[in-house]
Design an enzyme around this catalytic site. Sequence first.
Site, PDB file in Angstrom:
ATOM      1  N   LYS A 225       0.868  -1.192   0.000  1.00  0.00           N
ATOM      2  CA  LYS A 225       0.000   0.000   0.000  1.00  0.00           C
ATOM      3  C   LYS A 225       0.895   1.230   0.000  1.00  0.00           C
ATOM      4  O   LYS A 225       1.106   1.897   1.018  1.00  0.00           O
ATOM      5  CB  LYS A 225      -0.953  -0.041   1.195  1.00  0.00           C
ATOM      6  CG  LYS A 225      -2.172   0.835   0.993  1.00  0.00           C
ATOM      7  CD  LYS A 225      -3.249   0.495   1.986  1.00  0.00           C
ATOM      8  CE  LYS A 225      -4.278   1.600   2.109  1.00  0.00           C
ATOM      9  NZ  LYS A 225      -5.038   1.882   0.914  1.00  0.00           N
TER      10      LYS A 225
HETATM   11  N1  PMP Z   1      -7.605  -2.002  -3.339  1.00  0.00           N
HETATM   12  C1  PMP Z   1      -7.015  -0.799  -3.334  1.00  0.00           C
HETATM   13  C2  PMP Z   1      -6.182  -0.398  -4.499  1.00  0.00           C
HETATM   14  C3  PMP Z   1      -7.200   0.074  -2.256  1.00  0.00           C
HETATM   15  O1  PMP Z   1      -6.615   1.255  -2.243  1.00  0.00           O
HETATM   16  C4  PMP Z   1      -8.035  -0.323  -1.190  1.00  0.00           C
HETATM   17  C5  PMP Z   1      -8.287   0.617  -0.051  1.00  0.00           C
HETATM   18  N2  PMP Z   1      -7.290   0.520   0.914  1.00  0.00           N
HETATM   19  C6  PMP Z   1      -8.619  -1.588  -1.236  1.00  0.00           C
HETATM   20  C7  PMP Z   1      -8.378  -2.406  -2.326  1.00  0.00           C
HETATM   21  C8  PMP Z   1      -9.447  -2.078  -0.098  1.00  0.00           C
HETATM   22  O2  PMP Z   1      -8.594  -2.440   0.962  1.00  0.00           O
HETATM   23  P1  PMP Z   1      -9.115  -2.471   2.462  1.00  0.00           P
HETATM   24  O3  PMP Z   1     -10.347  -3.295   2.443  1.00  0.00           O
HETATM   25  O4  PMP Z   1      -8.029  -3.127   3.233  1.00  0.00           O
HETATM   26  O5  PMP Z   1      -9.368  -1.060   2.849  1.00  0.00           O
END
Ligand code: PMP
Length: 305
Positions: free
Chosen positions: A155
């Site tokens: 991330k």
């Molecule tokens: N994919 C991407 C590219 C994201 O930025 C996010 C948001 N964080 C998600 C999926 C969803 O991840 P999460 O459920 O852990 O927030």
Amino acid sequence: MNSEERLIWFKGEILPVTQAKVPVMSPMAQFGLNVFEGLRGYWDGQDIQIFRFHEHMNRLMESCRLVGITCPYSADDIAGFSRDVLSANKYRCDVALRTTVFVEGEGSWSSSEPVDMFIAPIAKQRNKLDEKTQNNACVSTWTRINDNTMPPRVKLGANYLNGRYAHLEAKRNGYDLPILLDCRGSVAEGAGACLFLRRGNHLITPDSNSSILESITRDTLITIARKMGIVVETRKVDRTELYVADELFFCGSAAEITPLTSIDKFPVGDGVPGTLTLKLHDAYLRAVDGREQGFNNWRMPVYNI
Ligand code: PMP
């Protein structure tokens, strides 16, 4: 509270967000060298419950490892700082928290220090959905980044520029949201959210090797859906499966559950949010604020510890 008065935790201090500054020459500012988590906290009537804090911290530490930086704080430290900054803002409502570990100083893209962190909370209500919610999606002509170029599992701030191209193209062409395919042509995810579809009785989501961020909400929904007796498949998904899906929705900490009601101008199902989508949305919100008791270890209280 206006945004000028909002307090953030920045490098060991709590201060107004307008006073938190990083050098313009820093790798963070120049190259997007920061890894972060977007967390949510939900007001349960008495306390804010941060949702799946430990899973977010695990992913943050994995992101640090993969970009070659050392987070100067432990998950327990970050829990304490998060509580401090929420208390300082006196929030008694649903919130979102951005926890970002960054490289500052005046180095280059290959620098790994100095590293520090901010935690920025903001009041943010949970999404309200009804049968009238409409979101028109398209399959992007841009390809999702992949594990051998910019691993989507990380991330990393800079990864979001891939989603930006897709988002801008979608808007230019009159759509609300893009869906990206991976470099092999399988469905990956949205610009900032993972994807589920329903075909018949099965709930399907691209597997974790389909160039997706390993979404915590995706994992939550797989768990909740299976507990409800729904068959969940995690596998490669073809583009044309989107066009014949009975229901389609994005999920994420920010997106929560966002129904997609058309895809490349094909209506999804009846062109309104599907019944399973609405049911999962309700179950999700019941899990995050503790009305559903089954998932207590997913919630971390802020004030009553
Ligand atoms: N994919 C991407 C590219 C994201 O930025 C996010 C948001 N964080 C998600 C999926 C969803 O991840 P999460 O459920 O852990 O927030």
